[in-house]
Design a protein around this motif. Structure first.
Motif, PDB file in Angstrom:
ATOM      1  N   ILE A 128      23.915  20.566  12.728  1.00 40.56           N
ATOM      2  CA  ILE A 128      24.134  19.143  12.975  1.00 40.56           C
ATOM      3  C   ILE A 128      24.092  18.910  14.484  1.00 40.56           C
ATOM      4  CG2 ILE A 128      25.828  17.265  12.841  1.00 40.56           C
ATOM      5  CD1 ILE A 128      26.722  18.568  10.157  1.00 40.56           C
ATOM      6  N   VAL A 129      23.253  17.975  14.850  1.00 38.08           N
ATOM      7  CA  VAL A 129      23.174  17.634  16.278  1.00 38.08           C
ATOM      8  C   VAL A 129      24.274  16.613  16.548  1.00 38.08           C
ATOM      9  CG1 VAL A 129      21.716  16.653  18.073  1.00 38.08           C
ATOM     10  CG2 VAL A 129      20.693  18.035  16.266  1.00 38.08           C
ATOM     11  N   PRO A 130      25.144  16.878  17.519  1.00 33.81           N
ATOM     12  CA  PRO A 130      26.222  15.929  17.806  1.00 33.81           C
ATOM     13  C   PRO A 130      25.687  14.532  18.114  1.00 33.81           C
ATOM     14  CG  PRO A 130      26.553  17.966  18.988  1.00 33.81           C
ATOM     15  CD  PRO A 130      25.207  18.069  18.378  1.00 33.81           C
ATOM     16  N   ARG A 131      26.500  13.559  17.749  1.00 36.33           N
ATOM     17  CA  ARG A 131      26.088  12.140  17.799  1.00 36.33           C
ATOM     18  C   ARG A 131      25.638  11.696  19.196  1.00 36.33           C
ATOM     19  NH1 ARG A 131      24.214   8.110  17.485  1.00 36.33           N
ATOM     20  NH2 ARG A 131      24.792   6.140  16.496  1.00 36.33           N
ATOM     21  N   ASP A 165      15.352  13.986  17.717  1.00 32.28           N
ATOM     22  CA  ASP A 165      14.261  13.459  16.900  1.00 32.28           C
ATOM     23  C   ASP A 165      14.586  13.803  15.457  1.00 32.28           C
ATOM     24  OD1 ASP A 165      12.753  12.654  19.073  1.00 32.28           O
ATOM     25  OD2 ASP A 165      11.802  14.636  19.267  1.00 32.28           O
ATOM     26  N   ILE A 166      13.859  13.139  14.546  1.00 38.26           N
ATOM     27  CA  ILE A 166      13.886  13.611  13.170  1.00 38.26           C
ATOM     28  C   ILE A 166      12.511  14.171  12.869  1.00 38.26           C
ATOM     29  CG2 ILE A 166      13.983  12.847  10.756  1.00 38.26           C
ATOM     30  CD1 ILE A 166      16.429  11.242  11.488  1.00 38.26           C
ATOM     31  N   ALA A 225      18.205   9.770  17.138  1.00 37.88           N
ATOM     32  CA  ALA A 225      17.439   9.160  16.042  1.00 37.88           C
ATOM     33  C   ALA A 225      18.138   9.373  14.717  1.00 37.88           C
ATOM     34  CB  ALA A 225      16.047   9.757  15.996  1.00 37.88           C
ATOM     35  N   MET A 226      18.137   8.350  13.891  1.00 36.48           N
ATOM     36  CA  MET A 226      18.730   8.435  12.554  1.00 36.48           C
ATOM     37  C   MET A 226      17.847   7.715  11.558  1.00 36.48           C
ATOM     38  SD  MET A 226      22.825   8.056  12.825  1.00 36.48           S
ATOM     39  CE  MET A 226      22.797   6.490  13.618  1.00 36.48           C
ATOM     40  N   GLY A 227      17.884   8.099  10.360  1.00 35.40           N
ATOM     41  CA  GLY A 227      17.099   7.433   9.321  1.00 35.40           C
ATOM     42  C   GLY A 227      16.761   8.384   8.199  1.00 35.40           C
ATOM     43  N   ARG A 284      14.901  16.092   9.255  1.00 38.32           N
ATOM     44  CA  ARG A 284      15.976  16.938   9.775  1.00 38.32           C
ATOM     45  C   ARG A 284      16.134  16.654  11.259  1.00 38.32           C
ATOM     46  NH1 ARG A 284      16.873  22.328  11.970  1.00 38.32           N
ATOM     47  NH2 ARG A 284      14.705  22.294  12.607  1.00 38.32           N
ATOM     48  N   SER A 285      17.358  16.554  11.707  1.00 38.13           N
ATOM     49  CA  SER A 285      17.590  16.257  13.122  1.00 38.13           C
ATOM     50  C   SER A 285      17.185  17.441  13.983  1.00 38.13           C
ATOM     51  CB  SER A 285      19.064  15.963  13.365  1.00 38.13           C
ATOM     52  OG  SER A 285      19.505  14.972  12.498  1.00 38.13           O
TER      53      SER A 285
END
Lengths: 99, 397
Positions: free
Chosen positions: B184-187, B192-193, B244-246, B390-391
Motif C-alpha cells: 500500500i502506497v501511503p496516502r 500512479d495506478i 492517483a486513485m480510481g 494497482r498503486s
C-alpha cells in the motif's frame, strides 16, 4: 406405691419439659428412635440390647420395653453400641403397650 | 461404598458363632465397643458376622462368657493380601519397576503433531522445532515453549501465529500462516495506478489523477492507467504530482491446456496379498514376519499404530503392518467424449489456481488442437472481468 407415683409424675414433667424446649425426645426420655425406609431398611437408635435374632424376626430391648420386628430374610447390616441397621423385608412391627 | 472400602483397607474377618445364646455374645461385643456388621442368622444358634481384625483378638473371653464357639471363616481385606505377597520380592520389584518405567517413558516426547500449515512444509517446521529443542525423544521437562514460540515467530517469516503445547507425551503445534499483504502506497506519497496484467479496459474511473488510458484500450502489464502526474496548462510543462486513485476494470484472458488421453492403464487386483508386520521400539525396527514383496506390479498399503493411552499419552512403541497387493495392468480405451471431458476438467483445475477469486468469469471457450507429438490437446480459454489496477509509487516500483 407412693414412690412409683412420684416417678410417673416426674416422668410426665420431663416429657412436658422436653416438648416445651423442643429437645430430642429419644435421648432425654431414653426411648428408641426408629427410621424405616419403605419395608427394607430400618435404623434403630438408642436401643438397649439384642434379645433374639433370626432371619424371620428380631426382638430388641429398648428403654420403653421390647420391640418385635417380623419379616423375612432379615439381617443386621451394621451394629454398634448406639444403633443397629436392619435389612430385609419387614412385615410387621410391634411395640409394648405403655400405659 | 466408602465404608466398605474402609473396611477392606483395614482388613476384616468373617466368623461363625455357634451357641445356645448367640445374642448374648453380640450384646457383650456391643458393650465392649466392638463393631459388628453383616450379621446373618444361618439357623437356630448359628450366626455369621464380620468384624475388624483388631476386634477379633478380643473376642476369646467374650465367647467363653457367652458360652459360644467361634470359628474363623475367612480373612478379607488389603492387609491379608499384602501379607500373602510379602515374601514375593520379584512381584514388588516388578510393581515398582512398572511405575518407574511408566514415569520415565511418559517424561519424554514421543510425537509431534503439527496442524494448520498450508504452504509451510511440515519438515521445515520440524527442523525449526528441533533447533529449539523440541522433537521426539526429548525430555519434556526440558522444553521451553515460550522461548520456542518467540524464536520461531522471529525465525520463520511466513508465520503469523504459533502455539506449542505439551500434552502428555505429545507436542501439539498449531500454526497460522501470514497472508501476504498488498503493498500500500501511503496516502501522502504521489503514485500512479498501473496494470497488473494484460487486458482490454472495460471501465476506467479516476477519482484522483489523470486517465492515461481509455475504455476499449488494450493495455499491457505495467502500463500506467491512471497517472498521478497531472500536466499543468502552462509553457513550462510542469506536472502536479498527486496520489492517483480510481478503479480500472478490464477484460482479461486466461488460457490453459491439457492432453486428451484416450487410453488408460487400469490396475486390477489379482487377489494375491502379502502381509508384513514389524514392531518399532523407539527407532529400532523389529521385522517380525520378514516377508518380502515378490510382485512386479503392486500397491502398498501401510498402516501404523502407535501405542497410546487416550489421545495424549503416546508411547514409543509402534506396530507397522504393510500390505502388498498384486495388480495386473490392463490397457483400456476410453470413450472420446469422456476423455475430452476429463481433459477440460484438468485444464479448469489449473486455471482456477491462476484466476483470482475477485475476477468474474464471463465466458469459457474450449478448443481441441491435434498435435503431432502429443496427440489431441484441449485448450481452454476463459474471459474474465476483473480489477487490474494497482498503486505504484512514482519513480519507485
Amino acid at each position: 406405691m407412693a414412690k412409683a407415683n412420684k416417678e410417673s409424675v416426674s416422668k410426665g414433667i420431663r416429657e412436658k419439659l422436653t416438648e416445651m424446649l423442643e429437645l430430642p425426645k429419644e435421648s432425654v426420655l431414653d426411648i428408641p428412635k426408629l427410621t424405616i425406609a419403605g419395608n427394607k431398611d430400618m435404623i434403630i437408635e438408642n436401643y438397649k440390647g439384642l434379645l433374639e435374632f433370626d432371619s424371620a424376626g428380631i426382638r430388641l430391648g429398648t428403654g420403653m420395653g421390647t420391640i418385635k420386628i417380623r419379616g423375612s430374610g432379615l439381617l443386621i447390616k451394621e451394629m454398634t453400641c448406639d444403633d443397629i441397621v436392619i435389612c430385609g423385608a419387614i412385615h410387621s412391627l410391634e411395640f409394648p403397650i405403655v400405659g | 461404598m466408602l465404608l466398605r472400602l474402609w473396611n477392606y483397607l483395614h482388613g476384616y474377618v468373617i466368623i461363625i458363632v455357634e451357641g445356645f445364646f448367640v445374642e448374648k455374645f453380640i450384646n457383650i461385643c456391643m458393650h465392649r465397643q466392638i463393631k459388628l456388621w453383616d450379621i446373618r442368622a444361618q439357623r437356630k444358634g448359628l450366626m455369621t458376622m464380620r468384624m475388624n481384625v483388631k476386634s477379633f483378638k478380643l473376642i476369646r473371653p467374650i465367647a467363653r462368657k457367652a458360652r459360644c464357639k467361634v470359628r474363623l471363616l475367612k480373612k478379607n481385606g488389603l492387609p491379608f493380601v499384602v501379607n500373602k505377597y510379602r515374601r514375593r520380592k520379584a512381584f514388588f520389584v516388578g510393581a515398582v519397576l512398572f511405575f518407574v518405567l511408566l514415569y520415565i517413558l511418559t517424561s519424554f516426547i514421543w510425537s509431534v503433531e503439527i496442524t494448520g500449515n498450508e504452504k509451510l512444509q511440515t519438515s521445515e517446521l520440524e527442523a525449526s522445532l528441533a533447533q529449539n529443542g523440541i522433537g521426539t525423544g526429548v525430555l519434556k521437562y526440558s522444553i521451553d515453549t515460550d522461548r520456542a514460540v518467540s524464536n520461531m515467530m522471529i525465525g520463520i517469516e511466513e508465520l503469523s501465529w504459533i502455539s506449542i503445547v505439551v500434552r502428555g507425551t505429545k507436542v501439539k503445534v498449531d500454526v497460522r500462516e501470514r497472508i501476504e499483504m498488498p503493498t500500500i502506497v501511503p496516502r501522502h506519497i504521489p503514485c500512479d495506478i498501473v496494470a497488473v496484467k494484460d487486458g482490454i479496459i472495460k471501465r476506467i474511473v479516476a477519482t484522483e489523477g489523470f486517465e492515461a488510458a481509455g475504455e476499449g484500450d488494450t493495455v499491457q502489464r505495467g502500463q500506467v492507467l491512471i497517472s498521478g502526474s497531472i500536466p499543468l496548462k502552462d509553457e513550462k510543462k510542469e506536472h502536479r504530482l498527486v496520489h492517483a486513485m480510481g478503479t480500472v476494470t478490464a477484460r482479461t484472458w486466461y488460457e490453459e491446456e491439457a492432453p486428451v488421453i484416450l487410453s488408460q492403464t487400469q490396475r486390477i487386483r489379482t487377489g494375491k496379498v502379502i502381509n508384513d508386520h514389524s514392531l518399532i521400539l523407539f527407532s529400532w525396527e523389529l521385522d517380525i514376519l520378514q516377508r518380502k514383496n515378490k510382485f512386479a506390479d503392486y500397491t502398498v498399503i501401510e498402516s501404523r499404530k502407535k501405542l497410546s493411552l487416550g489421545e495424549n499419552m503416546v508411547f514409543p512403541i509402534e506396530w507397522v503392518s504393510v500390505k502388498y497387493i498384486e495388480e495386473k495392468l490392463i490397457e483400456a480405451t476410453i470413450n472420446e467424449e469422456d476423455a475430452k471431458g476429463a481433459a477440460v476438467q484438468a485444464a479448469m483445475e489449473k486455471l482456477s489456481e491462476k484466476i483470482p477469486d475477485t475476477a468474474e468469469i464471463i465466458s469459457k471457450n474450449v478448443n481441441y488442437v491435434s498435435d503431432d507429438k502429443k496427440g489431441l490437446i484441449a485448450k481452454v480459454t476463459i474471459e474474465c472481468i476483473e480489477d487490474i489496477g494497482r498503486s505504484k509509487q512514482i519513480g519507485g516500483n
